[in-house]
Design an enzyme around this catalytic site. Sequence first.
Site, PDB file in Angstrom:
ATOM      1  CG  HIS A  44     -41.619  18.032 -24.753  1.00 55.20           C
ATOM      2  ND1 HIS A  44     -40.751  18.940 -23.709  1.00 55.20           N
ATOM      3  CD2 HIS A  44     -42.832  17.428 -24.183  1.00 55.20           C
ATOM      4  CE1 HIS A  44     -40.397  16.788 -23.217  1.00 55.20           C
ATOM      5  NE2 HIS A  44     -41.661  16.523 -23.474  1.00 55.20           N
ATOM      6  CD  GLU A  76     -38.812  20.836 -25.978  1.00 49.02           C
ATOM      7  OE1 GLU A  76     -37.379  20.637 -26.644  1.00 49.02           O
ATOM      8  OE2 GLU A  76     -39.180  21.431 -25.623  1.00 49.02           O
ATOM      9  CG  HIS A 198     -33.645  23.321 -19.677  1.00 45.86           C
ATOM     10  ND1 HIS A 198     -35.286  22.837 -19.891  1.00 45.86           N
ATOM     11  CD2 HIS A 198     -33.426  23.282 -17.921  1.00 45.86           C
ATOM     12  CE1 HIS A 198     -35.534  22.712 -19.054  1.00 45.86           C
ATOM     13  NE2 HIS A 198     -35.340  22.750 -17.423  1.00 45.86           N
TER      14      HIS A 198
END
Length: 246
Positions: A44, A76, A198
Amino acid sequence: MPAKLSVNLNAIAMLRNRRDLPWPNVIAVGRLALAAGAHGLTVHPRPDERHTRHSDLPEIRALIDDEFPRAEFNIEGYPSEDFLALVEKHQPEQVTLVPDDPSQATSDHGWNFVTDAALLTPIVRRLKKGGFRVSLFSDADPAGMAAARDTGADRIELYTGPYGSYHSDSGKAAKELEKLGKTADAAFAAGLQVNAGHDLTVANLPALARRIPALAEVSIGHGLTADALEYGMAGTVGRFLRACGW
């Protein structure tokens, strides 16, 4: 087939960046993860480069292309023009769009697929035209799946943070798991595939895999990196693969 495991390298990169030294080596750790059986690598790259740096991306792309051609690269981030340019330059197999503000410490909610449709739809179209698989970060909300599909995306990624946060309360965890399961059921009915990520751990992954047996992929960073401090990266990847059902 069990869910594939994509190892998120952000926590490794953040540790490296604390001292601005070349270790831990993000690419070397990624190599260890893939050699141990991980199916891909996730990053990310935030605008402030506080963990994954833009300069890491070509090296990760080359690592996969040159040494692990069956693995996938997942990038992402929030779909700013700068982020889209990074994606188009480094050609990941999958792009996961998240509704993060740049100041957020980590992703903590999914898109509102109804109100965000005008933003997402042309971006998804652009990415799909470029040949990328597109996944959209999603809260546990079955009602939003038709709108998610209508953006043109291929997948959603279930935000499993609330599920992971109930690690010491089995009753609340079970309720959150069922919300995730019903959202996945609605996504499948809408023609979408489902990823998840997550705060997933070897303790809570098996129940998620049982409730959503058609789960395509899990992306795991913090919990996996924490376990690697005890078990090593290769041993930890093995533990997470077994938790997925491999």
